[in-house]
Write an enzyme that holds these catalytic residues in place. Structure first.
Site, PDB file in Angstrom:
ATOM      1  N   GLU A   1       5.701   7.479  -1.378  1.00  0.00           N
ATOM      2  CA  GLU A   1       6.414   6.884  -0.240  1.00  0.00           C
ATOM      3  C   GLU A   1       7.357   5.754  -0.650  1.00  0.00           C
ATOM      4  O   GLU A   1       7.208   4.602  -0.225  1.00  0.00           O
ATOM      5  CB  GLU A   1       5.397   6.401   0.809  1.00  0.00           C
ATOM      6  CG  GLU A   1       4.648   7.565   1.445  1.00  0.00           C
ATOM      7  CD  GLU A   1       3.602   7.135   2.476  1.00  0.00           C
ATOM      8  OE1 GLU A   1       3.193   5.962   2.472  1.00  0.00           O
ATOM      9  OE2 GLU A   1       3.187   7.985   3.275  1.00  0.00           O
TER      10      GLU A   1
ATOM     11  N   ARG B   1       0.541  -2.940  -1.974  1.00  0.00           N
ATOM     12  CA  ARG B   1       1.152  -1.857  -2.725  1.00  0.00           C
ATOM     13  C   ARG B   1       2.656  -1.891  -2.453  1.00  0.00           C
ATOM     14  O   ARG B   1       3.094  -2.609  -1.550  1.00  0.00           O
ATOM     15  CB  ARG B   1       0.551  -0.500  -2.334  1.00  0.00           C
ATOM     16  CG  ARG B   1       0.896  -0.069  -0.925  1.00  0.00           C
ATOM     17  CD  ARG B   1       0.207   1.231  -0.574  1.00  0.00           C
ATOM     18  NE  ARG B   1       1.076   2.063   0.260  1.00  0.00           N
ATOM     19  CZ  ARG B   1       0.676   3.142   0.934  1.00  0.00           C
ATOM     20  NH1 ARG B   1      -0.582   3.531   0.862  1.00  0.00           N
ATOM     21  NH2 ARG B   1       1.508   3.850   1.644  1.00  0.00           N
TER      22      ARG B   1
ATOM     23  N   GLU C   1       1.114  14.879   3.366  1.00  0.00           N
ATOM     24  CA  GLU C   1       0.010  14.223   4.067  1.00  0.00           C
ATOM     25  C   GLU C   1       0.132  14.557   5.551  1.00  0.00           C
ATOM     26  O   GLU C   1       1.172  14.320   6.153  1.00  0.00           O
ATOM     27  CB  GLU C   1       0.069  12.692   3.887  1.00  0.00           C
ATOM     28  CG  GLU C   1      -0.044  12.248   2.444  1.00  0.00           C
ATOM     29  CD  GLU C   1       0.021  10.728   2.274  1.00  0.00           C
ATOM     30  OE1 GLU C   1      -0.037  10.019   3.295  1.00  0.00           O
ATOM     31  OE2 GLU C   1       0.140  10.270   1.134  1.00  0.00           O
TER      32      GLU C   1
ATOM     33  N   GLU D   1      -7.544   0.924   3.785  1.00  0.00           N
ATOM     34  CA  GLU D   1      -7.424   2.092   4.671  1.00  0.00           C
ATOM     35  C   GLU D   1      -8.781   2.658   5.083  1.00  0.00           C
ATOM     36  O   GLU D   1      -8.952   3.870   5.234  1.00  0.00           O
ATOM     37  CB  GLU D   1      -6.513   3.154   4.025  1.00  0.00           C
ATOM     38  CG  GLU D   1      -5.077   2.651   3.932  1.00  0.00           C
ATOM     39  CD  GLU D   1      -4.062   3.703   3.510  1.00  0.00           C
ATOM     40  OE1 GLU D   1      -4.476   4.806   3.103  1.00  0.00           O
ATOM     41  OE2 GLU D   1      -2.858   3.400   3.575  1.00  0.00           O
TER      42      GLU D   1
ATOM     43  N   CYS E   1      15.068  -4.994  -2.649  1.00  0.00           N
ATOM     44  CA  CYS E   1      14.719  -6.109  -3.523  1.00  0.00           C
ATOM     45  C   CYS E   1      15.982  -6.927  -3.800  1.00  0.00           C
ATOM     46  O   CYS E   1      17.066  -6.372  -3.942  1.00  0.00           O
ATOM     47  CB  CYS E   1      14.123  -5.592  -4.832  1.00  0.00           C
ATOM     48  SG  CYS E   1      13.650  -6.937  -5.964  1.00  0.00           S
TER      49      CYS E   1
ATOM     50  N   CYS F   1      16.036  -9.576  -6.272  1.00  0.00           N
ATOM     51  CA  CYS F   1      15.709 -10.431  -7.418  1.00  0.00           C
ATOM     52  C   CYS F   1      16.892 -10.519  -8.382  1.00  0.00           C
ATOM     53  O   CYS F   1      17.916  -9.861  -8.201  1.00  0.00           O
ATOM     54  CB  CYS F   1      14.468  -9.897  -8.127  1.00  0.00           C
ATOM     55  SG  CYS F   1      14.775  -8.435  -9.150  1.00  0.00           S
TER      56      CYS F   1
HETATM   57 ZN   LIG Z   1      14.692  -6.490  -7.906  1.00  0.00          ZN
END
Ligand SMILES: [Zn+2]
Length: 715
Positions: free
Chosen positions: A182, A143, A353, A401, A191, A193
């Site tokens: 989250e 995830r 949570e 989980e 990231c 990219c």
């Molecule tokens: Zn990216």
């Protein structure tokens, strides 16, 4: 007069408080009590009907209702069920789940599912998957693997959220939304990219206006990095040596903003489609610094955080840090999170949570001790939480989980903490509105600055110097002074505080320096430590003597700055700090006092007898420079001296391991006493009180059971 959910929160604008005239949740949904005197808190559970046979939904909802639970948070990981193929939206199952929950008067917070894109999406659009700091593209299957700037991912995330909003805008069960899940967590918090690189270049063009300005700000003449086209600018991937610090800091800012703008797309749609619902998102806060949460939560209704003290315990043990950090570390770390959560919007926050049992993915965290989940619940409320969602209802027998225990075990029997949670919910409902709406009292501010955190991560100066560790240590040092703490940003107002602590304020801008200057001039006490004011906001080192823009306020210059390795250093205290010598951990700023008084000196080496700690009277206030990286008890002792000097007086003295917070409204006052130790503790009360849980009068010495709690109303 109709008051929308958002208008209500804004107008209540709470400062935790006085403006509230009716229970918070009475404004939200038809299921919440509309009249004063009833439960104002959300006391719910995170629920997964998508992972539960439909035949069990009714039993689940009935048990929740019997236990007094008010709400659930659902669907945040159910994208594949809601859109099994692109454009084919399937909400019937979710509608049926909502109907069952509504039948039992369980309200619903819906999660938008963008944290876990389904397999069809990553097969059709493989370039939505993020690239990590080593330049490797992640793989789908976990995830939080998607790129926040990728246009396709954004379009499809917004599309599923829009379809959900349209389908459930008029559902009587729904009270609000959680966008994504989250955003601050993930195996790769940035990231790198090609989409992100193009976005970074556009953002830089807008920020700097010209290449000349950018080249100047970053100092690109170094290592022949002068850019003649924005398209030449790289992202900070491995390149044979460290990146330009200005570029790297701007990339942190850009990635943080990219996540915030990703969230904003869904937020704008939800405001339009569901104006009657609240909107938030859940995160893990400090000392995690991946996203600037002040920006992320700016337009959301309130802050929501996730709280897993046992999970932190497990991680510290795995890293071999648990024994060195001491027993108070985890309670303090939780309190820091809560104070940050409340301070971000100066409003109550929600625990989205809350740990209810052993928690973990490949390994289990410790089983919470009897009374600890109740204690964590009260600790959140004591710091200003307006509700708690326990994670999770049942325990999955499949998926990553399986080890994350819920209120029901794998065989659906009640977990060891089930009855404790139900009892806690009952108690919290009985506390009454007044104490919950009374403002949290904080005379002290601790500054957390993302720029300093990021700039220091790029160039720590010492391998062990971490901004987050310093913030946590200072919070832990202030905490024994038993005074409320707001965790503020460098742009926040300082005037309301008697004393402001700003550890490792590495980046100081001109407006920030001016704010500090006028705060001290007007009578405030400002306490900084080493590496103060070293950097500009472009991550260049200032041209003047350190502490740069704050030399006049601090009344010192830095003669030398000394990272400490094998050659240890200590500090001899004098004047108001007089006491046993203190250890100096990893850093020593050697100070040249100009007008400042010396309160501590180094004891060894070439800097023996040189100033380590100074106090400068400036205007009506005082500025303290703690040049030494003081550790443990000596830092706490020094901090306590300065809080006293600033006129901060604790309401009572409590033994180690016992925390308390104060709520005050007019001439009424309440004290939350929280025993984080496994032993009974005695606390001497400073007057006559009434215990809001037992309803009994309390005076003199009062006993707290192991992990016990008292909520006391002064009488
Ligand atoms: Zn990216």
């Amino acid at each position: 007069m109709f008051v929308s959910r958002r208008e209500f929160l804004t107008s209540a604008s709470m400062a935790l408080g006085a403006a509230w005239r009716s229970p918070l949740w009475s404004e939200v949904g038809p299921n919440m009590p509309p009249h004063p005197g009833e439960n104002p808190l959300l006391l719910g559970v995170d629920y997964y009907p998508d992972q539960t046979p439909e035949a069990l939904w009714e039993e689940d909802a009935r048990m929740m209702a019997e236990g007094g639970l008010t709400n659930v948070r659902i669907a945040e990981f159910a994208w594949a069920l809601m859109e099994p193929e692109e454009g084919n939206y399937q909400f019937d199952w979710l509608r049926r789940a909502l109907d069952v929950l509504h039948k039992y008067k369980i309200a619903v917070i819906l999660g938008t599912p963008s944290a876990a894109p389904p397999p069809w999406l990553t097969v059709h659009y493989p370039d939505i998957v993020e690239v990590n700091e080593r330049g490797e593209r992640l793989r789908p299957g976990g995830r939080r693997f998607s790129c926040p700037t990728n246009a396709t991912y954004r379009r499809l995330s917004l599309a599923i959220a829009t379809q959900m909003a349209g389908a459930f805008r008029d559902s009587p069960a729904v009270i609000g939304w959680q966008i994504d899940n989250e955003l601050t967590l993930g195996s790769s918090p940035r990231c790198y990219c090609d989409f992100c690189r193009a976005g970074f270049q556009s953002w830089l063009a807008a920020k700097y206006g010209s290449l000349e300005n950018l080249n100047q700000s970053w100092g690109t003449v170094f290592w022949s990095q002068h850019y003649t086209d924005f398209a030449q600018i790289p992202v900070p991937l491995p390149s044979g040596a460290d990146p330009n610090p200005g570029l790297a800091l701007d990339y942190d800012r850009y990635q943080s903003l990219a996540n915030a703008s990703f969230l904003e797309e869904q937020l704008r749609m939800l405001r339009q489609t569901c104006p009657q619902h609240f909107v938030t998102t859940n995160n893990v806060g400090l000392p995690l610094d991946t996203i600037d949460l002040r920006t992320l939560y700016q337009n959301l209704d309130f802050v929501a955080f996730d709280n897993y003290p046992g999970f932190v315990d497990m991680l510290l043990e795995q890293r071999g840090q648990a024994s060195s950090l001491g027993a108070d570390f985890i309670p303090n770390a939780i309190a820091l999170q809560h104070d940050f959560g409340r301070s971000l919007k100066k409003k109550p926050f929600l625990i989205m949570e809350e740990q209810v049992g052993k928690a973990g993915q490949s390994t289990f965290s410790p089983q919470p001790e009897k009374g600890q989940i109740r204690l964590w619940s009260y600790q959140a409320v004591a710091h200003g939480a307006m509700g708690i969602n326990y994670f999770r209802w049942d325990t999955a027998t499949f998926g990553a989980e399986q080890y994350w225990h819920g209120m029901l075990n794998h065989d659906r029997s009640k977990s060891p903490a089930f009855d404790e949670i139900i009892q806690t919910i009952k108690e919290l409902k009985s506390l009454g509105r007044e104490v919950l709406y009374a403002p949290y009292v904080a005379d002290v501010a601790l500054v957390f600055d993302y720029d300093s955190s990021w700039a220091l991560k790029i160039q720590p100066g010492h391998y062990a110097l971490r901004y987050g560790n310093q913030i946590t240590s200072w919070y832990g040092a202030i905490s024994p002074a038993h005074t409320g703490i707001d965790v503020i940003g460098p742009a926040d107002d300082l005037e309301n505080y008697k004393i402001v602590f700003a550890p490792v304020a590495y980046v100081i801008t001109e407006p920030q320096a001016q704010k500090i200057r006028s705060y001290v001039e007007n009578g405030g006490v400002f306490v900084a430590n080493f590496r103060l004011g070293v950097k500009t906001e472009s991550s260049q080192i200032v041209h003047n003597s350190l502490p740069g823009l704050l030399r006049d306020v601090m009344g010192v210059t830095v003669a030398d700055y000394v990272p400490i390795y094998s050659l240890k250093q200590a500090v001899k205290f004098s004047s108001i700090l007089a006491g046993a010598d203190g250890e100096c951990g990893i850093w020593a700023d050697v100070l040249n006092p100009q007008q400042a008084e010396v309160l501590g000196t180094y004891t060894s080496g070439q800097y023996a007898s040189r100033a380590a700690i100074t106090l400068h009277s400036f205007g009506k206030g005082k500025a303290v420079y703690v040049g030494a990286d003081l550790t443990g008890p000596s830092l706490a002792r020094v901090v306590r001296n300065f809080t006293r000097m600033a006129g901060v007086r604790p309401e009572l003295e409590a033994p180690a391991g016992v925390e308390f917070t104060v709520r005050r409204l007019g001439n009424k006052q309440w004290i939350f006493l929280l025993n984080h130790t496994p032993q009974r503790q005695m606390v001497k009360l400073p007057g006559n009180f009434r215990d809001l849980i037992s309803r009994q009068p309390e005076t003199g010495n009062t006993e707290l059971a192991a992990y016990g709690v008292r909520v006391l109303e002064a009488s």
